[in-house]
Motif scaffolding. Structure first.
Motif, PDB file in Angstrom:
ATOM      1  N   LEU A 180       7.175   1.227   1.885  1.00 40.88           N
ATOM      2  CA  LEU A 180       8.547   1.663   1.608  1.00 40.88           C
ATOM      3  C   LEU A 180       8.894   1.480   0.130  1.00 40.88           C
ATOM      4  O   LEU A 180       9.557   2.320  -0.481  1.00 40.88           O
ATOM      5  N   TYR A 181       8.425   0.371  -0.446  1.00 42.38           N
ATOM      6  CA  TYR A 181       8.709   0.085  -1.857  1.00 42.38           C
ATOM      7  C   TYR A 181       8.032   1.095  -2.789  1.00 42.38           C
ATOM      8  O   TYR A 181       8.607   1.493  -3.806  1.00 42.38           O
ATOM      9  N   LEU A 182       6.823   1.504  -2.407  1.00 40.88           N
ATOM     10  CA  LEU A 182       6.052   2.403  -3.274  1.00 40.88           C
ATOM     11  C   LEU A 182       6.540   3.849  -3.220  1.00 40.88           C
ATOM     12  O   LEU A 182       6.245   4.639  -4.111  1.00 40.88           O
ATOM     13  N   LYS A 183       7.272   4.192  -2.158  1.00 38.70           N
ATOM     14  CA  LYS A 183       7.808   5.546  -2.047  1.00 38.70           C
ATOM     15  C   LYS A 183       9.149   5.655  -2.775  1.00 38.70           C
ATOM     16  O   LYS A 183       9.862   4.672  -2.956  1.00 38.70           O
ATOM     17  N   PHE A 275      -2.614  -1.290  -3.235  1.00 34.33           N
ATOM     18  CA  PHE A 275      -1.589  -2.310  -3.003  1.00 34.33           C
ATOM     19  C   PHE A 275      -1.231  -2.379  -1.516  1.00 34.33           C
ATOM     20  O   PHE A 275      -1.050  -3.465  -0.952  1.00 34.33           O
ATOM     21  N   PHE A 276      -1.109  -1.220  -0.909  1.00 32.72           N
ATOM     22  CA  PHE A 276      -0.788  -1.154   0.516  1.00 32.72           C
ATOM     23  C   PHE A 276      -1.912  -1.764   1.353  1.00 32.72           C
ATOM     24  O   PHE A 276      -1.673  -2.619   2.228  1.00 32.72           O
ATOM     25  N   LEU A 277      -3.160  -1.349   1.103  1.00 27.22           N
ATOM     26  CA  LEU A 277      -4.287  -1.821   1.900  1.00 27.22           C
ATOM     27  C   LEU A 277      -4.578  -3.303   1.657  1.00 27.22           C
ATOM     28  O   LEU A 277      -4.919  -4.036   2.595  1.00 27.22           O
ATOM     29  N   PHE A 278      -4.444  -3.766   0.406  1.00 32.71           N
ATOM     30  CA  PHE A 278      -4.686  -5.178   0.120  1.00 32.71           C
ATOM     31  C   PHE A 278      -3.670  -6.058   0.845  1.00 32.71           C
ATOM     32  O   PHE A 278      -4.004  -7.139   1.332  1.00 32.71           O
ATOM     33  N   THR A 279      -2.430  -5.605   0.912  1.00 34.57           N
ATOM     34  CA  THR A 279      -1.404  -6.367   1.632  1.00 34.57           C
ATOM     35  C   THR A 279      -1.719  -6.418   3.118  1.00 34.57           C
ATOM     36  O   THR A 279      -1.612  -7.470   3.760  1.00 34.57           O
TER      37      THR A 279
END
Length: 418
Positions: A180-183, A275-279
């Protein structure tokens, strides 16, 4: 060959493999409890960690309204979503690599990894859950790569629904928040979050209708696993990490080596997606590693899905230097790796002792080979009043109840074969 054709062929191949190796008789563990719930054909009205609301009630629906046998339904609830998940792993990898051969090698490595393969062969919730996890990951990655689609809304809805399958998926919420933050599409972000929130709030409403405290959506009355997790000492945590590494090696063997290069490649070339996958990795891997239950190996499956993408990217990065395409058939040797490990362990004194102690459910073979064809079943174990030092009272109680239900339309000889 195009992407859709390969995806279908992967699904078909693994459906045949998983179905052929599936349990011949209802296995040990939680299997008989799930089958018993479906055999009763009474929908479960509450949402608890051990209920697996969507999983069990879907099976009950198929048995009650489609007239399907409870054992067949539960077999399909493992085999079918397992094959679908493997084919969708290929779809996820294709979001990052163009080369079909790389995606196929990596997908085969995942499909043959012990933990997932075993989950596909028994009665368990984990392959059904993996299907929702892979869908969430695919739509999330598509949302990050496409600014104009409604993928992010679908991702939020799928994640919310996945909690109705297994509460473990709360570990994906931090990754969803990163998404959500990245969009930057505020309208779609709001709709996605509302869709997710409504599906979660509906869980609490279901429990409210049953006068169940809201906390029991997350914790179980039947076991102090959460408390035990937080009470672990330093050496316990060290053992958890060592065990997690052992699981990784046994599941992915030499393919694990490619993941390190893949992580670097992902960060350099797909920074936003990384960033998404690492989280997602941080929380799913951390939970599976530290959760204080004896069968915590199954909780690694969501992480293994992401790890497979790392492996694919690692193969892509290293293929520019080495002729890795020659390894195309290597994943097909993975079953031989399990057989070899079983042989080696069976020669050791500890292995022989363990094999003898667990002989009531086929010893080392049960623990080290993923397929369960021609296995020893819990029904025959109960009928023979089998003895073991393990606590199997709950299993025998569920088995006895299942036997009584089956006596209404099957002979004792037929029931013994189940």
């Amino acid at each position: 060959m195009n992407k859709k054709t390969i995806t279908f062929l992967i699904f078909l191949s693994f459906f045949v493999i998983y179905y052929a190796g599936s349990f011949s008789k209802i296995s040990f563990g939680d299997c008989i409890g799930f089958v018993l719930d479906v055999e009763k054909r009474t929908f479960l009205p509450d949402f608890k960690p051990l209920t697996h609301f969507l999983y069990i009630n879907t099976a009950i629906f198929c048995s009650k309204y489609l007239g399907m046998d409870s054992i067949f339904v539960m077999r399909m609830m493992s085999v079918l979503p397992a094959a679908m998940t493997v084919s969708l792993v290929f779809v996820l990898i294709k979001e990052f690599v163009k080369e079909n051969w790389i995606a196929i090698i990596s997908t085969l490595a995942f499909g043959f990894c012990f933990t997932f393969w075993r989950s596909a062969e028994t009665v368990e919730v984990y392959t059904f859950n993996a299907l929702w996890v892979i869908l969430f990951l695919i739509f999330s990655i598509k949302a990050l790569k496409s600014p104009s689609k409604n993928y992010i809304i679908t991702a939020g809805l799928i994640l919310g629904i996945s909690l109705w399958v297994h509460i473990q998926n709360i570990m994906l919420i931090p990754a969803y928040l990163v998404l959500l933050y990245l969009k930057h599409d505020h309208k779609r972000i709001a709709i996605s979050f509302i869709a997710f929130l409504l599906t979660v709030l509906l869980m609490f409403f279901v429990n409210y209708q049953q006068n169940i405290d809201f906390r029991y959506a997350f914790v179980s009355k039947k076991g102090p696993w959460v408390e035990n997790t937080f009470e672990q000492g330093f050496m316990d945590l060290v053992k958890d990490v060592i065990k997690a590494l052992a699981f990784l090696i046994y599941n992915f063997n030499i393919f694990l080596l490619f993941s390190f290069a893949g992580i670097i490649y992902l960060y350099k070339n797909f920074k936003t997606e990384s960033f998404f996958l690492f989280t997602a990795c941080l929380f799913t891997l951390g939970f599976a590693t530290l959760y204080a239950v004896s069968d915590n190996y199954v909780f690694f499956i969501p992480f293994y899905i992401i790890l497979t993408a790392f492996i694919a990217l690692g193969i892509k990065k290293m293929s520019s230097k080495y002729a890795l395409k020659k390894l195309m058939l290597t994943p097909l040797l993975i079953p031989l790796f399990y057989i070899f490990c079983l042989y080696v362990v069976s020669l050791t004194p500890k292995g022989k002792k363990f094999d003898e102690e667990k002989s009531y459910k086929d010893g080392l073979r049960y623990y080290m080979l993923p397929w369960l064809h021609n296995n020893i079943g819990c029904i025959e174990f109960t009928l023979d009043n089998g003895q073991t030092t393990d606590n199997v009272e709950a299993l025998k109680e569920s088995s006895s109840e299942f036997i009584e239900l089956r006596k209404k339309y099957q002979t004792p000889e037929e029931i013994r074969k189940l």
